[in-house]
Enzyme design. Structure first.
Site, PDB file in Angstrom:
ATOM      1  N   GLU A   1       0.849  -1.202   0.000  1.00  0.00           N
ATOM      2  CA  GLU A   1       0.000   0.000   0.000  1.00  0.00           C
ATOM      3  C   GLU A   1       0.881   1.247   0.000  1.00  0.00           C
ATOM      4  O   GLU A   1       1.739   1.400   0.873  1.00  0.00           O
ATOM      5  CB  GLU A   1      -0.890  -0.006   1.256  1.00  0.00           C
TER       6      GLU A   1
ATOM      7  N   LYS B   1      -9.899  -2.505   8.355  1.00  0.00           N
ATOM      8  CA  LYS B   1      -8.693  -1.945   8.971  1.00  0.00           C
ATOM      9  C   LYS B   1      -9.107  -1.289  10.284  1.00  0.00           C
ATOM     10  O   LYS B   1      -9.900  -0.348  10.285  1.00  0.00           O
ATOM     11  CB  LYS B   1      -8.080  -0.919   8.017  1.00  0.00           C
TER      12      LYS B   1
END
Length: 207
Positions: free
Chosen positions: A39, A128
């Site tokens: 990411e 998340k």
């Protein structure tokens, strides 16, 4: 549309501030160490270029995408660069929905049951948990008690190899790992050592 596959190793390398010129070497080191989700947060210059450079590597079995994706424009930009992973610090159903519609793997940030269920309703594939330090082990346990069975739950924020076991005991099924793994200026050798430590710890815990 085909549902994106969960990463085989659910550790997301958060590469905040990654220089596009270094992106290929960094990605290769992380992949060799066992990371399968990379990411690049969009709130630093060069993020889209770094994502595009990593995508061009065609690393086997690896999700590549953006972090700090706050709006639909971010989704469109990451997707156009070849990214297929959405990570955000917050829960915006329209953003999640657009990414899911494009076939991206969606891991938005949540901190409450309301946000968690809104994210799942919008098409999130993993949650998340951010900021993990605020939610705490007790918060993870409580969330897990009401979430659909099998929902991936990934704490993010201050995670280190030493703290992973307690999070897993609380119900974590993966992690997002930032400054304890990558910071601008880290050498490739340091990155290799850190990455291998995280992966080894995860594999020992996940057995």
């Amino acid at each position: 549309m085909t549902t994106p596959s969960h990463p085989t190793t659910p550790l997301v390398a958060i590469l905040r501030g990654l220089n596009p010129a270094e992106a290929v070497d960094v990605a290769k080191v992380l992949h060799a160490a066992g990371f399968r989700a990379l990411e690049v947060p969009l709130n630093r210059p060069g993020a889209i270029e770094a994502i595009a450079a990593i995508v061009q590597l065609n690393l086997p079995d690896t999700l590549v995408g953006g972090g700090t994706m706050l709006n639909v424009e971010h989704v469109e930009a990451v997707h156009a660069a070849g990214g297929r992973l959405l990570v955000s610090p917050n829960c915006v159903p329209a953003v999640i929905r657009r990414a899911a519609d494009l076939g991206m793997y969606c891991a938005p940030g949540v901190a409450t049951p309301t946000e968690a269920f809104a994210a799942l309703d919008a098409g999130a594939h993993a949650l998340k948990i951010f900021p993990a330090e605020s939610v705490g082990h007790g918060g993870i346990k409580a969330l897990k008690s009401v979430l659909p069975a099998g929902t991936p739950v990934w704490p993010v924020g201050g995670v280190s190899p030493d703290t992973m076991a307690a999070w897993v005991k609380a119900g974590a099924t993966g992690f997002g790992i930032g400054g304890n793994l990558y910071t601008p200026g880290v050498t490739l050798e340091q990155l290799k050592e850190r990455a291998e430590s995280f992966v080894a710890t995860w594999r020992a815990l996940a057995v």
